[in-house]
Design an enzyme around this catalytic site. Structure first.
Site, mmCIF file in Angstrom:
data_model
loop_
_atom_site.group_PDB
_atom_site.id
_atom_site.type_symbol
_atom_site.label_atom_id
_atom_site.label_comp_id
_atom_site.label_asym_id
_atom_site.label_seq_id
_atom_site.Cartn_x
_atom_site.Cartn_y
_atom_site.Cartn_z
ATOM 1 N N ASN A 106 0.920 -1.284 -0.142
ATOM 2 C CA ASN A 106 0.033 0.084 -0.161
ATOM 3 C C ASN A 106 0.952 1.318 -0.079
ATOM 4 O O ASN A 106 1.932 1.149 0.509
ATOM 5 C CB ASN A 106 -0.933 0.190 1.183
ATOM 6 C CG ASN A 106 -0.502 0.685 2.219
ATOM 7 O OD1 ASN A 106 -0.428 1.900 2.570
ATOM 8 N ND2 ASN A 106 0.263 -0.115 3.162
ATOM 9 N N PHE A 110 -1.928 8.160 4.423
ATOM 10 C CA PHE A 110 -2.716 8.899 5.557
ATOM 11 C C PHE A 110 -3.921 9.309 4.974
ATOM 12 O O PHE A 110 -4.557 10.535 5.520
ATOM 13 C CB PHE A 110 -1.920 9.816 6.317
ATOM 14 C CG PHE A 110 -0.975 9.131 7.204
ATOM 15 C CD1 PHE A 110 -1.029 7.890 7.511
ATOM 16 C CD2 PHE A 110 -0.090 10.147 8.044
ATOM 17 C CE1 PHE A 110 0.104 7.409 8.549
ATOM 18 C CE2 PHE A 110 0.917 9.943 8.923
ATOM 19 C CZ PHE A 110 0.901 8.304 9.323
ATOM 20 N N SER A 169 5.274 5.200 9.025
ATOM 21 C CA SER A 169 4.487 4.824 7.547
ATOM 22 C C SER A 169 5.510 5.261 6.373
ATOM 23 O O SER A 169 6.161 6.357 6.580
ATOM 24 C CB SER A 169 3.255 5.764 7.469
ATOM 25 O OG SER A 169 2.909 5.634 6.028
ATOM 26 N N ASN A 171 4.820 6.142 3.493
ATOM 27 C CA ASN A 171 4.039 6.545 2.418
ATOM 28 C C ASN A 171 3.936 8.085 2.500
ATOM 29 O O ASN A 171 3.045 8.707 1.911
ATOM 30 C CB ASN A 171 2.781 5.834 2.348
ATOM 31 C CG ASN A 171 2.874 4.403 1.982
ATOM 32 O OD1 ASN A 171 3.758 3.939 0.936
ATOM 33 N ND2 ASN A 171 2.280 3.562 2.677
ATOM 34 N N THR A 172 4.287 8.737 3.747
ATOM 35 C CA THR A 172 4.270 10.186 3.933
ATOM 36 C C THR A 172 5.753 10.530 3.904
ATOM 37 O O THR A 172 6.614 10.128 4.694
ATOM 38 C CB THR A 172 3.673 10.511 5.062
ATOM 39 O OG1 THR A 172 2.252 10.130 5.126
ATOM 40 C CG2 THR A 172 3.651 12.148 5.159
ATOM 41 N N LYS A 205 4.729 3.692 17.271
ATOM 42 C CA LYS A 205 4.786 2.403 16.123
ATOM 43 C C LYS A 205 6.035 2.657 15.465
ATOM 44 O O LYS A 205 6.506 3.864 14.710
ATOM 45 C CB LYS A 205 3.498 2.666 15.193
ATOM 46 C CG LYS A 205 3.576 1.586 14.315
ATOM 47 C CD LYS A 205 2.305 1.248 13.529
ATOM 48 C CE LYS A 205 2.096 -0.100 12.720
ATOM 49 N NZ LYS A 205 0.507 -0.248 12.254
#
Length: 342
Positions: A106, A110, A169, A171-172, A205
């Site tokens: 993925n 966010f 994450s 993805n940012t 996390k």
């Protein structure tokens, strides 16, 4: 059995559309009580979990169905990631099933409806039972991301069983830089100041793609800061050998190929912290045996998400039933006795 019959038809749908249909189905399902406590009960950070299995963040981004999730047999649900302002996330397509690998990639970014909309839903279910954690993030275009985390802490703390600070994450762009020692110290100082003295426990996390020096630094900060637990780990940007034609897609990889890396990172953090802080094992957990391995390696709790894509809604009860069997087989009175037993 029903899900195994429906899965081929579901897999003909775009991944994100199938996900939205799943949320809609859960929203329409009859409400069920959270699972009862028993031999699987475990206490972490002052919270009494009826069982150690949770649904990881990313599934219920906007806190639409946390109680339906608990009704599936999960011991806790983690909603989010939620950012202060609504954001659309990255361009589609951004979610891919790697069926041959029982994996998911993925690069959602966010995507969520923002704090205000989620707050209304959480306030509406505030009187209900069950542990619901809130995973918080920063907006992609925020001028001050630490300020975003502080804002989210102030807003969400009154409604959270626990807060999960997500800085891992992939993805940012630039988000994982907050795992650096000085940035992480500043971030956690801001979060704890925003939470106040009597707020919910705070979990952090972390990514699986960490060097030994990073692990040692994060462990040291965790022990010094008052963090209640570490969630190990998020998705990986590494690419083990994969068979799917989606293997080259950018984003975070989760599911079965993440299992070994996530398990090793859990052991690394167990060693680095000396077992002095609870760990939550995530990544590649798809069976009772997977969960049991993570618990014996030092996890007080475990979470899954990608495995639900392949195992369906009956998977949580399959895993908890299997864990009950393993506790009995190994001669423990409770699963808490097995934590770190390897």
């Amino acid at each position: 059995m029903l899900y195994s019959l429906l899965r081929p038809a579901i897999f003909t749908l775009d991944s994100e559309r199938a996900h939205r249909l799943t949320i809609a189905a859960l929203r329409a399902s009859p409400s069920k009580s959270p699972p009862p406590s028993g031999a699987l009960a475990v206490s972490v950070a002052g919270l009494d979990f009826p069982n150690p299995l949770g649904l990881a963040a990313g599934f219920d981004k906007d806190a639409e169905v946390p109680d339906a999730v608990l009704g599936l047999g999960f011991g806790f649900a983690e909603v989010g990631s939620i950012t202060p302002l609504p954001q659309a996330g990255n361009p589609k397509p951004r979610l891919f099933r790697l069926v041959e690998d029982k994996a998911v990639i993925n690069r959602m970014g966010f995507n969520n409806g923002g704090a205000a909309a989620t707050l209304d839903r959480l306030q509406a279910r505030a009187a209900r039972k069950g542990i619901v954690g809130i995973n918080i993030g920063a907006n992609k275009d925020a001028a001050d991301r630490i300020a975003d985390y502080a804002t989210m802490t102030r807003v969400m703390a009154p409604l959270a069983s626990y807060l999960a600070v997500n800085i891992s994450s992939p993805n940012t762009p630039g988000l994982r830089a907050l795992q650096d020692e000085s940035a992480l110290t500043d971030l956690l100082d801001a979060v704890f100041e925003a939470r106040g003295e009597k707020g919910p426990p705070v979990f952090l996390k972390v990514a699986p793609d960490l060097e030994p020096a990073d692990i040692d630094a994060i462990a040291r900060i965790a022990l010094d800061s008052g963090l209640a637990a570490l969630i190990v780990s998020n998705t990986t940007i590494s690419r083990p050998k994969l068979r799917s034609h989606h293997a080259g897609e950018a984003g975070g990889l989760s599911g079965a190929p993440l299992r070994d890396l996530a398990t090793q990172r859990l052991r690394d953090f167990r060693k680095a912290t000396g077992g002095a802080i609870p760990l939550i094992g995530v990544g590649g957990i798809a069976s009772a045996e997977d969960a049991w391995e993570r618990i014996k390696a030092g996890a007080s709790l475990v979470q899954l998400y990608s495995a639900m894509v392949y195992g369906g809604p009956g998977l949580p009860r399959q895993i908890t039933t299997g864990l009950e069997r393993l506790v009995k087989r190994e001669g423990y009175q409770s699963i808490a006795e097995a934590i770190g037993s390897e």
